[in-house]
Design a protein around this motif. Structure first.
Motif, PDB file in Angstrom:
ATOM      1  N   ASP A 196       0.861  -1.185   0.000  1.00 14.86           N
ATOM      2  CA  ASP A 196       0.000   0.000   0.000  1.00 14.86           C
ATOM      3  C   ASP A 196       0.902   1.241   0.000  1.00 14.86           C
ATOM      4  O   ASP A 196       1.117   1.883   1.025  1.00 14.86           O
ATOM      5  CB  ASP A 196      -0.913  -0.026   1.220  1.00 14.86           C
ATOM      6  CG  ASP A 196      -2.009   1.021   1.152  1.00 14.86           C
ATOM      7  OD1 ASP A 196      -2.032   1.798   0.177  1.00 14.86           O
ATOM      8  OD2 ASP A 196      -2.835   1.065   2.072  1.00 14.86           O
ATOM      9  N   VAL A 197       1.409   1.564  -1.174  1.00 12.93           N
ATOM     10  CA  VAL A 197       2.458   2.567  -1.327  1.00 12.93           C
ATOM     11  C   VAL A 197       2.040   3.933  -0.794  1.00 12.93           C
ATOM     12  O   VAL A 197       2.841   4.635  -0.165  1.00 12.93           O
ATOM     13  CB  VAL A 197       2.875   2.668  -2.811  1.00 12.93           C
ATOM     14  CG1 VAL A 197       3.778   3.873  -3.050  1.00 12.93           C
ATOM     15  CG2 VAL A 197       3.561   1.389  -3.255  1.00 12.93           C
ATOM     16  N   ARG A 198       0.822   4.341  -1.022  1.00 12.70           N
ATOM     17  CA  ARG A 198       0.388   5.684  -0.610  1.00 12.70           C
ATOM     18  C   ARG A 198      -0.470   5.662   0.644  1.00 12.70           C
ATOM     19  O   ARG A 198      -1.025   6.680   1.024  1.00 12.70           O
ATOM     20  CB  ARG A 198      -0.358   6.345  -1.763  1.00 12.70           C
ATOM     21  CG  ARG A 198       0.475   6.439  -3.036  1.00 12.70           C
ATOM     22  CD  ARG A 198      -0.275   7.108  -4.150  1.00 12.70           C
ATOM     23  NE  ARG A 198      -0.439   8.533  -3.906  1.00 12.70           N
ATOM     24  CZ  ARG A 198      -1.266   9.307  -4.603  1.00 12.70           C
ATOM     25  NH1 ARG A 198      -2.025   8.774  -5.568  1.00 12.70           N
ATOM     26  NH2 ARG A 198      -1.347  10.592  -4.337  1.00 12.70           N
ATOM     27  N   ASP A 201       1.811   1.722   3.970  1.00 13.64           N
ATOM     28  CA  ASP A 201       3.233   1.441   3.749  1.00 13.64           C
ATOM     29  C   ASP A 201       4.007   2.649   3.229  1.00 13.64           C
ATOM     30  O   ASP A 201       5.171   2.513   2.824  1.00 13.64           O
ATOM     31  CB  ASP A 201       3.379   0.285   2.750  1.00 13.64           C
ATOM     32  CG  ASP A 201       2.720  -0.996   3.224  1.00 13.64           C
ATOM     33  OD1 ASP A 201       2.837  -1.299   4.423  1.00 13.64           O
ATOM     34  OD2 ASP A 201       2.081  -1.689   2.404  1.00 13.64           O
ATOM     35  N   ARG A 202       3.425   3.817   3.243  1.00 11.01           N
ATOM     36  CA  ARG A 202       4.035   4.994   2.623  1.00 11.01           C
ATOM     37  C   ARG A 202       5.436   5.282   3.149  1.00 11.01           C
ATOM     38  O   ARG A 202       6.358   5.589   2.373  1.00 11.01           O
ATOM     39  CB  ARG A 202       3.143   6.214   2.833  1.00 11.01           C
ATOM     40  CG  ARG A 202       3.606   7.465   2.089  1.00 11.01           C
ATOM     41  CD  ARG A 202       2.630   8.617   2.331  1.00 11.01           C
ATOM     42  NE  ARG A 202       2.914   9.744   1.477  1.00 11.01           N
ATOM     43  CZ  ARG A 202       3.804  10.684   1.734  1.00 11.01           C
ATOM     44  NH1 ARG A 202       4.520  10.626   2.870  1.00 11.01           N
ATOM     45  NH2 ARG A 202       3.995  11.695   0.892  1.00 11.01           N
ATOM     46  N   ASP A 203       5.629   5.151   4.449  1.00 12.26           N
ATOM     47  CA  ASP A 203       6.920   5.512   5.033  1.00 12.26           C
ATOM     48  C   ASP A 203       8.058   4.616   4.539  1.00 12.26           C
ATOM     49  O   ASP A 203       9.231   4.996   4.611  1.00 12.26           O
ATOM     50  CB  ASP A 203       6.843   5.439   6.563  1.00 12.26           C
ATOM     51  CG  ASP A 203       6.014   6.577   7.148  1.00 12.26           C
ATOM     52  OD1 ASP A 203       5.738   7.545   6.415  1.00 12.26           O
ATOM     53  OD2 ASP A 203       5.628   6.478   8.331  1.00 12.26           O
ATOM     54  N   VAL A 206       8.604   6.515   0.617  1.00 10.28           N
ATOM     55  CA  VAL A 206       8.758   7.934   0.330  1.00 10.28           C
ATOM     56  C   VAL A 206      10.215   8.364   0.510  1.00 10.28           C
ATOM     57  O   VAL A 206      10.879   8.040   1.497  1.00 10.28           O
ATOM     58  CB  VAL A 206       7.821   8.781   1.207  1.00 10.28           C
ATOM     59  CG1 VAL A 206       8.186   8.697   2.679  1.00 10.28           C
ATOM     60  CG2 VAL A 206       7.769  10.230   0.725  1.00 10.28           C
ATOM     61  N   LEU A 229       3.612   8.872  -5.851  1.00  6.64           N
ATOM     62  CA  LEU A 229       4.337   9.231  -4.634  1.00  6.64           C
ATOM     63  C   LEU A 229       5.541  10.103  -4.966  1.00  6.64           C
ATOM     64  O   LEU A 229       5.860  11.056  -4.240  1.00  6.64           O
ATOM     65  CB  LEU A 229       4.779   7.957  -3.910  1.00  6.64           C
ATOM     66  CG  LEU A 229       5.474   8.136  -2.563  1.00  6.64           C
ATOM     67  CD1 LEU A 229       4.526   8.765  -1.549  1.00  6.64           C
ATOM     68  CD2 LEU A 229       5.980   6.791  -2.048  1.00  6.64           C
ATOM     69  N   GLU A 232       4.708  13.660  -5.226  1.00 10.32           N
ATOM     70  CA  GLU A 232       4.552  14.301  -3.922  1.00 10.32           C
ATOM     71  C   GLU A 232       5.910  14.580  -3.284  1.00 10.32           C
ATOM     72  O   GLU A 232       6.092  15.595  -2.607  1.00 10.32           O
ATOM     73  CB  GLU A 232       3.727  13.403  -2.995  1.00 10.32           C
ATOM     74  CG  GLU A 232       2.316  13.113  -3.507  1.00 10.32           C
ATOM     75  CD  GLU A 232       1.639  12.012  -2.713  1.00 10.32           C
ATOM     76  OE1 GLU A 232       2.197  11.595  -1.671  1.00 10.32           O
ATOM     77  OE2 GLU A 232       0.551  11.564  -3.117  1.00 10.32           O
ATOM     78  N   THR A 236      11.867  10.535  -4.164  1.00  7.26           N
ATOM     79  CA  THR A 236      11.520   9.138  -4.417  1.00  7.26           C
ATOM     80  C   THR A 236      11.915   8.792  -5.852  1.00  7.26           C
ATOM     81  O   THR A 236      11.477   9.445  -6.796  1.00  7.26           O
ATOM     82  CB  THR A 236      10.012   8.906  -4.226  1.00  7.26           C
ATOM     83  OG1 THR A 236       9.623   9.362  -2.927  1.00  7.26           O
ATOM     84  CG2 THR A 236       9.661   7.438  -4.381  1.00  7.26           C
TER      85      THR A 236
END
Length: 431
Positions: A196-198, A201-203, A206, A229, A232, A236
């Motif tokens: 769940d990239v955004r 699991d974003r941290d 990014v 990502l 944003e 990355t």
């Protein structure tokens, strides 16, 4: 002195009479199998390792399927649900994995017919014949199956007249190495397909150097999320390693009868063309090892030595069946695809896409072990061409066979959405 018998007496009577059909896995195909068997009046028990129905689907629940609702609901399951007042979602809507569970699998598991036969938190560790290993033949077909079950509290055995293994393959990803051999444990530096990239699991991604490995639709979904990502947070950086020489395995819009799947392929083509994703084509990975600054990936690109260092790798190379629990079962598997031998040529990914797989049922799924079946994604072994519709027809046919209706079991009929090129992994063709 007393004598303990380690082998049960060989009786002429079928000792399986009255025992249930055991289904391994309460995912879409497992629950469909239960629905078809119950419609035919056969006793059923479903063993699910997770705490809820569709637990494996939840792992990629944030991902939107490219198959609409009309392709992901089984006919017998629909009849059970509608008898209890369920209203089907919009047939053309595209559910996420979570919506598939919330709107279909969990309501199905709660129906009066199924609620009492599903045993959650129960992992099947092994399947055998009661009192027999795979070498013993006398009386085998009339001997019950025994399933070794593990829960949080204990290990027990259960008996069954037949077994349908629908446990899937998502817990058994392929190796990152082109050879298929195991590599060093990379810890949290590697994730399986469809993180769940955004979201949750974003941290992990990014501002990182991320390498996605794999040429299928799971890779495409992840690349699209990573590119967003990167917009944003420009720190990355996204790379994509594939063994072939481009993005041809992902269908373009005009080649695919599932519009969402076609758009997925087109979106990834555009990301590569625009430079938002660096594609490393014709890259055969020989080794991956932890280094001071992340993970060092080495191999050959177009035949020449090539290496790069990244912070995290997404393993989207697909899956392979875990057959460990079936060591004492007589399986008849193709040497290459690891699917049932009669099924393997029908699903060969070199010849078939998801939509061109011929209809098939119990005749193609039979093993040397009577009344044992692999169904769903696990029946396809390493072939990436599975659709839920195919799995539903498989278990309809198996249920008919176990009920003694051999004619219905062999009258397989299935119309699949056409596609030009397709590769399957969790959250894509599998739905």
């Amino acid at each position: 002195m007393s004598l303990t018998l380690t082998v049960p007496p060989r009786l002429e009577a079928d000792r399986r009479a009255g025992l249930p059909v055991a289904i391994i896995g309460a995912g879409p195909v497992g629950l469909a199998a239960a629905a078809h068997l119950i419609e035919r009046g056969l006793p059923v028990v479903v063993f699910e390792a997770g705490d809820t129905a569709g637990a494996a689907v939840r792992a990629w629940g944030h991902t939107r399927l490219f198959s609409p609702w009309r392709y992901v609901v089984d006919a017998a399951a629909r009849r059970l649900l509608e008898a209890e007042g369920w209203t089907a979602p919009d047939a053309e809507g595209l559910p996420t994995g979570d919506e598939l569970v919330d709107g279909y699998l969990e309501p199905l598991a709660r129906t009066a017919a199924l609620a009492s036969v599903i045993r959650y938190g129960t992992r099947v560790e092994a399947v055998a014949r009661q009192g027999m290993d795979r070498t013993r033949s006398v009386g085998r077909a009339a001997t019950p199956f025994v399933l070794r079950l593990r829960t949080a509290e204990q290990t027990t055995d259960a008996t069954a007249r037949a077994v349908i293994d629908t446990s899937g393959t998502t817990s058994s990803p392929r190796s990152l190495l082109s050879s298929g051999l195991a590599h060093d444990d990379l810890g949290d530096r590697v994730t399986t397909a469809l993180p769940d990239v955004r979201g949750r699991d974003r941290d992990r991604f990014v501002g990182r150097r991320v390498l996605v490995v794999g040429a299928g639709h799971s890779a495409a979904n992840t690349l699209i999320a990573l590119a967003a990502l990167a917009e944003e947070d420009p720190a990355t950086r996204v790379s994509w390693a594939v063994r072939n020489d481009g993005t041809a395995r992902l269908a373009a819009d005009a080649a695919d009868d599932l519009a969402a799947r076609g758009r997925l392929g087109t979106a990834v083509h555009d990301l590569v063309a625009d430079g938002r994703v660096e594609q490393i084509a014709s890259f055969e990975i020989d080794d991956v090892r932890l280094c001071d600054d992340g993970v060092r990936v080495t191999g050959r690109r177009s035949g020449e030595p090539f290496a790069l260092e990244v912070d995290v790798i997404v393993n989207a190379t697909g899956f392979r069946p875990d057959l460990t629990m079936l060591r004492e079962i007589r399986l008849g598997l193709d040497e290459i695809v690891e699917a049932p031998r009669a099924l393997a040529p029908l699903i060969d990914p070199n010849l078939h896409s998801c939509g061109s797989v011929p209809p098939h049922g119990v005749a193609e799924l039979t093993h040397p072990e009577p009344d044992f079946f692999l169904a769903g994604m696990k029946s396809y072994g390493r072939a990436p061409t599975f659709l839920l519709l195919t799995g539903y027809e498989q278990v309809r046919s198996i249920a008919a066979e176990l009920a003694g209706d051999r004619v219905a079991a062999r009258q397989v009929d299935l119309v699949l959405p056409e596609t030009g090129v397709c590769t399957t992994d969790a959250g894509s063709c599998c739905a």
